[in-house]
Write a protein that holds these residues in place. Structure first.
Motif, mmCIF file in Angstrom:
data_model
loop_
_atom_site.group_PDB
_atom_site.id
_atom_site.type_symbol
_atom_site.label_atom_id
_atom_site.label_comp_id
_atom_site.label_asym_id
_atom_site.label_seq_id
_atom_site.Cartn_x
_atom_site.Cartn_y
_atom_site.Cartn_z
ATOM 1 N N ALA A 109 0.912 -1.181 0.029
ATOM 2 C CA ALA A 109 -0.124 -0.165 -0.301
ATOM 3 C C ALA A 109 0.843 1.204 -0.025
ATOM 4 C CB ALA A 109 -0.938 -0.078 1.276
ATOM 5 N N ASP A 110 1.856 1.245 0.799
ATOM 6 C CA ASP A 110 2.824 2.277 0.774
ATOM 7 C C ASP A 110 3.384 2.659 -0.469
ATOM 8 O OD1 ASP A 110 4.477 4.625 1.700
ATOM 9 O OD2 ASP A 110 5.912 3.050 2.832
ATOM 10 N N ALA A 111 3.839 1.723 -1.419
ATOM 11 C CA ALA A 111 4.196 1.571 -2.717
ATOM 12 C C ALA A 111 3.327 2.413 -3.652
ATOM 13 C CB ALA A 111 4.736 0.245 -3.324
ATOM 14 N N LEU A 112 2.139 1.797 -3.495
ATOM 15 C CA LEU A 112 1.001 2.112 -4.580
ATOM 16 C C LEU A 112 0.637 3.626 -4.083
ATOM 17 C CD1 LEU A 112 -1.187 -0.974 -4.441
ATOM 18 C CD2 LEU A 112 0.398 -0.163 -6.396
ATOM 19 N N THR A 113 0.735 4.098 -2.792
ATOM 20 C CA THR A 113 0.311 5.295 -2.506
ATOM 21 C C THR A 113 1.398 6.394 -3.019
ATOM 22 O OG1 THR A 113 -0.804 4.547 -0.419
ATOM 23 C CG2 THR A 113 0.265 6.939 -0.801
ATOM 24 N N TYR A 114 2.622 5.828 -3.161
ATOM 25 C CA TYR A 114 3.751 6.707 -4.001
ATOM 26 C C TYR A 114 3.485 6.838 -5.265
ATOM 27 C CZ TYR A 114 8.301 7.460 -5.764
ATOM 28 O OH TYR A 114 9.354 8.172 -6.456
ATOM 29 N N LEU A 115 3.149 5.617 -5.789
ATOM 30 C CA LEU A 115 3.043 5.761 -7.290
ATOM 31 C C LEU A 115 1.695 6.779 -7.551
ATOM 32 C CD1 LEU A 115 2.957 1.918 -8.466
ATOM 33 C CD2 LEU A 115 4.589 3.931 -8.784
ATOM 34 N N HIS A 116 0.733 6.639 -6.823
ATOM 35 C CA HIS A 116 -0.513 7.642 -6.928
ATOM 36 C C HIS A 116 0.004 8.928 -6.811
ATOM 37 C CE1 HIS A 116 -3.715 4.012 -6.505
ATOM 38 N NE2 HIS A 116 -2.759 3.988 -7.488
ATOM 39 N N LYS A 117 0.768 9.284 -5.976
ATOM 40 C CA LYS A 117 1.271 10.685 -5.676
ATOM 41 C C LYS A 117 2.191 11.100 -6.892
ATOM 42 C CE LYS A 117 0.702 10.797 -0.437
ATOM 43 N NZ LYS A 117 1.460 10.829 0.745
#
Length: 298
Positions: free
Chosen positions: A92-100
């Motif tokens: 989830a941390d990695a995907l949040t970074y991608l979305h940001k």
């Protein structure tokens, strides 16, 4: 192995056609602009003069999450519930970074979540990813992804959004809880798709039939409470309408709160329940509530 001693993984795209070249260029363009501890690092790629399409990544030695859940490493029993929850948080941390970073992964699945020897996550495979302009609500594109993980609204309406990754991640959460595959034609026809199976189990208040019993769901009240909260979150991620799903950032915050046995910023007591108890809905919950929610304010 490179000359400097680094062990690498080489990804070669065998079909050298227009589609493959575009996928290759897309992956290089996206990965070279990313730096995150839970994303694989790209070391290099083919030069323009080469006929082959080759990407050289850091080597992640411990296989994929899928391998450990229901693949060749599944019998090892190394994925305890705390490790699975941490895998969910790091993904989830990695995907949040991608979305940001204005990027939608578009192929979130347990086969694309790699694990190092300490079971830390490295999200991989950006061939289908899309750069998502921050001044638009969606990108119209033909649905792509892996069966069992594809956002149904994206599939029906051809509208890709960040919430498409949220849906796919919801399937990953259910896999982590159940150790079952996202699609399995050997299951009952209503349960072939894991997301449908999970929603039905949650709505019928039979979560215990879904959870991998080796995780201690029936034996340990703290584990049962945490898994129940993760199921609640997965239920929200798997909503058919994208506007009903949380953002990836909210998903990450919720998972961290579950890990810390807290809920948001205010203290909430989670009532321990037996599997067969009547289950009440959460009053004033963020819509849509899951039928498995049981909370009371202190």
């Amino acid at each position: 192995m490179l000359r400097d001693g680094r062990v690498v993984a080489v990804k070669r795209l065998y079909e050298n056609n227009f589609k493959r070249v575009e996928q290759f260029r897309n992956e290089v363009e996206i990965v070279t602009r990313l730096r995150h501890q839970n994303l694989v690092t790209l070391y290099g790629c083919t030069s323009k003069s080469s006929r082959d399409l080759v990407l050289v990544y850091e080597y992640i030695p411990n296989g994929t999450v899928a391998d450990h859940l229901h693949g060749k490493r599944a019998k090892s029993g190394l994925l305890s519930w705390p490790i699975r929850l941490n895998i969910a948080i790091e993904t989830a941390d990695a995907l949040t970074y991608l979305h940001k970073s204005d990027i939608v992964h578009r192929d979130v699945k347990t086969n694309n979540i790699l694990l190092d020897n300490d079971f830390h996550v490295k999200v991989a495979d950006f061939g289908l990813s899309r750069i998502f302009p921050n001044d638009v609500t969606h990108v119209s594109t033909a649905p792509q992804g892996t069966p069992g993980y594809v956002d149904p609204e994206y599939y029906q309406c051809y509208k890709l959004t960040e919430k498409s990754d949220v849906y796919s991640f919801g399937v990953v959460l259910i896999e982590l809880m159940s150790s079952l595959q996202a699609v399995d034609t050997n299951r009952h026809r209503h349960d072939i798709n894991l997301s449908n199976m999970a929603i039905n189990k949650i709505q019928n208040r039979t979560l215990h039939d879904l959870v991998d019993q080796s995780l201690g769901f029936e034996r340990d009240c703290i584990t049962r409470r945490m898994i129940t909260l993760v199921a609640e979150l997965a239920f929200r991620c798997l909503q058919q309408e994208r506007d009903m799903r949380p953002s990836m950032e909210e998903v990450l915050e919720t998972l961290r709160a579950i890990q810390n046995e807290k809920l948001n910023t205010h203290k909430v007591e989670v009532v321990d329940i037996s599997v067969d108890d009547e289950i009440a809905l959460l009053t004033g919950s963020i819509s849509p509530p899951s039928p498995i929610s049981v909370f009371t304010d202190k």
